[in-house]
Design a protein around this motif. Sequence first.
Motif, PDB file in Angstrom:
ATOM      1  N   ARG A   1     -10.881   3.745   8.573  1.00 26.17           N
ATOM      2  CA  ARG A   1     -11.730   4.176   7.252  1.00 26.17           C
ATOM      3  C   ARG A   1     -10.466   4.832   6.336  1.00 26.17           C
ATOM      4  NH1 ARG A   1     -12.099   9.329   5.977  1.00 26.17           N
ATOM      5  NH2 ARG A   1     -13.685   9.036   4.752  1.00 26.17           N
ATOM      6  N   GLY A   2     -10.907   5.242   5.477  1.00 23.35           N
ATOM      7  CA  GLY A   2     -10.027   6.083   4.518  1.00 23.35           C
ATOM      8  C   GLY A   2      -8.689   5.350   4.050  1.00 23.35           C
ATOM      9  N   GLU A   3      -7.586   5.880   3.522  1.00 27.27           N
ATOM     10  CA  GLU A   3      -6.629   5.152   3.027  1.00 27.27           C
ATOM     11  C   GLU A   3      -5.874   4.254   3.746  1.00 27.27           C
ATOM     12  OE1 GLU A   3      -2.966   5.298   3.244  1.00 27.27           O
ATOM     13  OE2 GLU A   3      -3.020   6.557   5.108  1.00 27.27           O
ATOM     14  N   ILE A   4      -5.998   4.337   5.379  1.00 26.20           N
ATOM     15  CA  ILE A   4      -5.296   3.557   6.128  1.00 26.20           C
ATOM     16  C   ILE A   4      -5.974   2.131   6.205  1.00 26.20           C
ATOM     17  CG2 ILE A   4      -6.428   4.200   8.176  1.00 26.20           C
ATOM     18  CD1 ILE A   4      -2.818   2.652   7.786  1.00 26.20           C
TER      19      ILE A   4
ATOM     20  N   ILE B   1       0.836   2.615  13.934  1.00 28.76           N
ATOM     21  CA  ILE B   1       1.398   2.761  12.658  1.00 28.76           C
ATOM     22  C   ILE B   1       1.359   4.167  12.337  1.00 28.76           C
ATOM     23  CG2 ILE B   1      -0.626   2.331  11.201  1.00 28.76           C
ATOM     24  CD1 ILE B   1       2.758   0.929  10.604  1.00 28.76           C
ATOM     25  N   GLN B   2       2.417   4.987  11.786  1.00 28.82           N
ATOM     26  CA  GLN B   2       2.341   6.325  11.278  1.00 28.82           C
ATOM     27  C   GLN B   2       1.802   6.463  10.144  1.00 28.82           C
ATOM     28  OE1 GLN B   2       2.951   8.206  14.198  1.00 28.82           O
ATOM     29  NE2 GLN B   2       4.542   9.150  13.260  1.00 28.82           N
ATOM     30  N   VAL B   3       1.189   7.668   9.637  1.00 28.78           N
ATOM     31  CA  VAL B   3       0.839   8.023   8.414  1.00 28.78           C
ATOM     32  C   VAL B   3       1.934   7.837   7.238  1.00 28.78           C
ATOM     33  CG1 VAL B   3       0.217   9.912   6.916  1.00 28.78           C
ATOM     34  CG2 VAL B   3      -0.896   9.578   9.269  1.00 28.78           C
ATOM     35  N   GLU B   4       3.320   8.207   7.763  1.00 25.14           N
ATOM     36  CA  GLU B   4       4.346   8.195   6.996  1.00 25.14           C
ATOM     37  C   GLU B   4       4.979   7.018   6.738  1.00 25.14           C
ATOM     38  OE1 GLU B   4       5.441  10.516  10.836  1.00 25.14           O
ATOM     39  OE2 GLU B   4       3.666  10.328   9.487  1.00 25.14           O
ATOM     40  N   HIS B   5       4.592   5.822   7.257  1.00 25.72           N
ATOM     41  CA  HIS B   5       5.325   4.668   7.260  1.00 25.72           C
ATOM     42  C   HIS B   5       5.847   4.086   5.763  1.00 25.72           C
ATOM     43  CE1 HIS B   5       1.207   3.000   6.365  1.00 25.72           C
ATOM     44  NE2 HIS B   5       2.076   1.979   5.780  1.00 25.72           N
TER      45      HIS B   5
ATOM     46  N   VAL C   1      -8.343  -7.036  16.262  1.00 26.10           N
ATOM     47  CA  VAL C   1      -8.951  -5.793  15.557  1.00 26.10           C
ATOM     48  C   VAL C   1      -7.576  -4.961  15.335  1.00 26.10           C
ATOM     49  CG1 VAL C   1      -9.993  -3.402  16.587  1.00 26.10           C
ATOM     50  CG2 VAL C   1     -10.968  -5.996  17.061  1.00 26.10           C
ATOM     51  N   HIS C   2      -7.395  -4.233  14.294  1.00 28.51           N
ATOM     52  CA  HIS C   2      -6.503  -3.376  13.794  1.00 28.51           C
ATOM     53  C   HIS C   2      -7.194  -2.071  13.789  1.00 28.51           C
ATOM     54  CE1 HIS C   2      -3.219  -1.167  11.839  1.00 28.51           C
ATOM     55  NE2 HIS C   2      -2.464  -2.660  11.626  1.00 28.51           N
ATOM     56  N   PRO C   3      -6.605  -1.069  14.642  1.00 28.36           N
ATOM     57  CA  PRO C   3      -7.213   0.321  14.766  1.00 28.36           C
ATOM     58  C   PRO C   3      -6.546   1.243  13.626  1.00 28.36           C
ATOM     59  CG  PRO C   3      -5.298   0.058  16.114  1.00 28.36           C
ATOM     60  CD  PRO C   3      -5.472  -1.259  15.522  1.00 28.36           C
ATOM     61  N   GLY C   4      -5.566   0.872  12.976  1.00 26.79           N
ATOM     62  CA  GLY C   4      -4.922   1.873  11.924  1.00 26.79           C
ATOM     63  C   GLY C   4      -4.367   3.109  12.726  1.00 26.79           C
ATOM     64  N   TYR C   5      -4.536   4.412  12.187  1.00 24.42           N
ATOM     65  CA  TYR C   5      -4.174   5.363  13.065  1.00 24.42           C
ATOM     66  C   TYR C   5      -5.206   6.497  13.004  1.00 24.42           C
ATOM     67  CZ  TYR C   5      -3.693   7.483   8.156  1.00 24.42           C
ATOM     68  OH  TYR C   5      -3.834   7.873   6.741  1.00 24.42           O
ATOM     69  N   GLY C   6      -4.987   7.281  13.817  1.00 26.45           N
ATOM     70  CA  GLY C   6      -6.177   8.185  14.462  1.00 26.45           C
ATOM     71  C   GLY C   6      -7.309   7.473  15.088  1.00 26.45           C
ATOM     72  N   PHE C   7      -8.545   8.264  15.179  1.00 29.21           N
ATOM     73  CA  PHE C   7      -9.656   7.453  15.849  1.00 29.21           C
ATOM     74  C   PHE C   7      -9.082   7.071  17.299  1.00 29.21           C
ATOM     75  CE2 PHE C   7     -11.873   7.350  11.533  1.00 29.21           C
ATOM     76  CZ  PHE C   7     -12.412   8.559  11.643  1.00 29.21           C
ATOM     77  N   LEU C   8      -9.210   5.660  17.338  1.00 23.97           N
ATOM     78  CA  LEU C   8      -8.962   4.989  18.745  1.00 23.97           C
ATOM     79  C   LEU C   8      -7.845   4.054  18.507  1.00 23.97           C
ATOM     80  CD1 LEU C   8     -12.686   3.307  18.960  1.00 23.97           C
ATOM     81  CD2 LEU C   8     -11.587   5.534  20.095  1.00 23.97           C
ATOM     82  N   ALA C   9      -6.651   4.663  17.764  1.00 20.30           N
ATOM     83  CA  ALA C   9      -5.503   3.615  17.420  1.00 20.30           C
ATOM     84  C   ALA C   9      -4.545   3.701  18.882  1.00 20.30           C
ATOM     85  CB  ALA C   9      -4.762   4.336  16.358  1.00 20.30           C
ATOM     86  N   GLU C  10      -4.644   4.963  19.598  1.00 22.10           N
ATOM     87  CA  GLU C  10      -4.024   5.137  20.871  1.00 22.10           C
ATOM     88  C   GLU C  10      -4.998   5.166  22.092  1.00 22.10           C
ATOM     89  OE1 GLU C  10       0.291   7.096  19.860  1.00 22.10           O
ATOM     90  OE2 GLU C  10      -1.383   8.061  18.565  1.00 22.10           O
ATOM     91  N   ASP C  11      -5.998   4.518  22.008  1.00 26.35           N
ATOM     92  CA  ASP C  11      -6.925   4.502  23.065  1.00 26.35           C
ATOM     93  C   ASP C  11      -6.785   3.444  23.996  1.00 26.35           C
ATOM     94  OD1 ASP C  11      -9.384   4.081  24.580  1.00 26.35           O
ATOM     95  OD2 ASP C  11     -10.019   5.953  23.400  1.00 26.35           O
ATOM     96  N   ALA C  12      -6.152   3.391  25.033  1.00 28.79           N
ATOM     97  CA  ALA C  12      -5.744   2.352  25.905  1.00 28.79           C
ATOM     98  C   ALA C  12      -7.161   1.458  26.360  1.00 28.79           C
ATOM     99  CB  ALA C  12      -5.032   2.823  27.088  1.00 28.79           C
ATOM    100  N   ASP C  13      -8.171   2.286  26.461  1.00 28.76           N
ATOM    101  CA  ASP C  13      -9.546   1.755  27.040  1.00 28.76           C
ATOM    102  C   ASP C  13      -9.923   0.765  26.010  1.00 28.76           C
ATOM    103  OD1 ASP C  13      -9.268   3.352  29.484  1.00 28.76           O
ATOM    104  OD2 ASP C  13     -10.559   4.686  28.570  1.00 28.76           O
TER     105      ASP C  13
END
Length: 458
Positions: A12-15, A296-300, A80-92
């Motif tokens: 959601r949001g800006e990403i 992807i980082q917030v500061e990209h 599926v693109h996960p953005g950042y936050g939430f499930l972005a780094e969730d391997a499962d």
Amino acid sequence: MPRLKRVLIANRGEIAVRVLRAARDLGIETVAVYSTADRDARHVALADRAVHIGPPSASASYLRREALVHVAQASGCDSVHPGYGFLAEDADFARMVAAAGLTWVGPDPETITQMGDKARARALAARAGVPVVAGSDGILRDDDEAVQFGREHGYPLLLKASAGGGGKGMRVVHGEEELMPALALARQEASGAFGDDGMYVERYLSSVRHVEVQVMADHHGGVVSLGERDCSVQRRHQKLVEEAPAPCLTDSVRNNLSETAVRLAAAANYRGAGTVEYLLDTATGDFAFIEMNTRIQVEHPVTEEITGVDLVAWQLRVAGGERLDGIDSPVARGHAMEFRITAEDPTADFRPSPGRIARFDPPSGPGIRCDTHCYSGWTVSPYYDSLIAKLVVHGTDRDESIRRARRALDEFEIDGVATTLPFHRWLLDQPEFIDGTHTTSYLAERLARTHIQQEAMT
């Protein structure tokens, strides 16, 4: 590997808006998801299709792995693109996406697992010849191990959640008497944020810069560095301002940072966009690896501004099987800075300020970019991160970037909620920031010895 045709944006949001625009530029169709609180969100309006995913709480909407995969399949997505936050780094979640026959826009689940475990990532970095901060060999087996580490290496120490990120589960400990209470609090916070209370410990370095290197890797063995960013303006381990290139670095240090980042990415069998983070000793120029973010980082945007490379588009292109030939060793042009504008009150210890935005009027003009999902009438929800916008400025050099940032921040008008705009305006008048000599401890020290929260930011 075929080119992507339709992507689910699991965020959601800006990403979410950022990914939507990159996908549209590539001719990829987009499917958005939204909670009840985000029914009128910008990413919902921009997507080719939007699907309601649940009530406002993130745990009942954006964190529902099975529901997200079901939406992707039912809407005919191939990725599926996960953005950042939430499930972005969730391997499962990444494994579930792959098991459903969909393309995960990011590194392999095994890489996420390895690099997300901070202790394992440190061990891999050491094997790859990348300098690391002195720390425990792995996840602490018990609390006594932390006590022994402190007695051997001295204080202060930094407790870190092995599965963590974004400053969650982190505590600085200045003496043995503080260790047990701090460890208990850190474990509790880590368990609540990540469902995992595993901790490790390392020496805490105070007079350092936080520098990170952006890497991109394809499925054909190609790995490229897109240069470094400085993220040293921080409050409670949360980044507030980022810039690229990092100020006050020699060419030798800059090249070594990039070379070790590429080496680590190759050792990790990395795919997609990633960030290798370091602490840099301001006196010696020595640096040490601390972690790698597998998203992807917030500061990209600051890297995009100085290289001309669309990192999000390349995430999608790499996931679709393209080689990195088109962005091999980009040349940096000028200087860029990003200012995170959040709905927080800097005069009240950065207290969250949710509510309805009565007026939202971002700046424009040469060298100005504003990544945002907000608009006049939008309600900043208490359920999610308080980020309103990322103000990005680009100039021919750092001095011009600072001047443009002052102009842009003065022009930026947001009414209805308290924001960090006054903080950023104040920061741009501080000598240590202007000359680029600030460290990660600068802001905490400066706030502690002045009354700027009540005076300069009003």
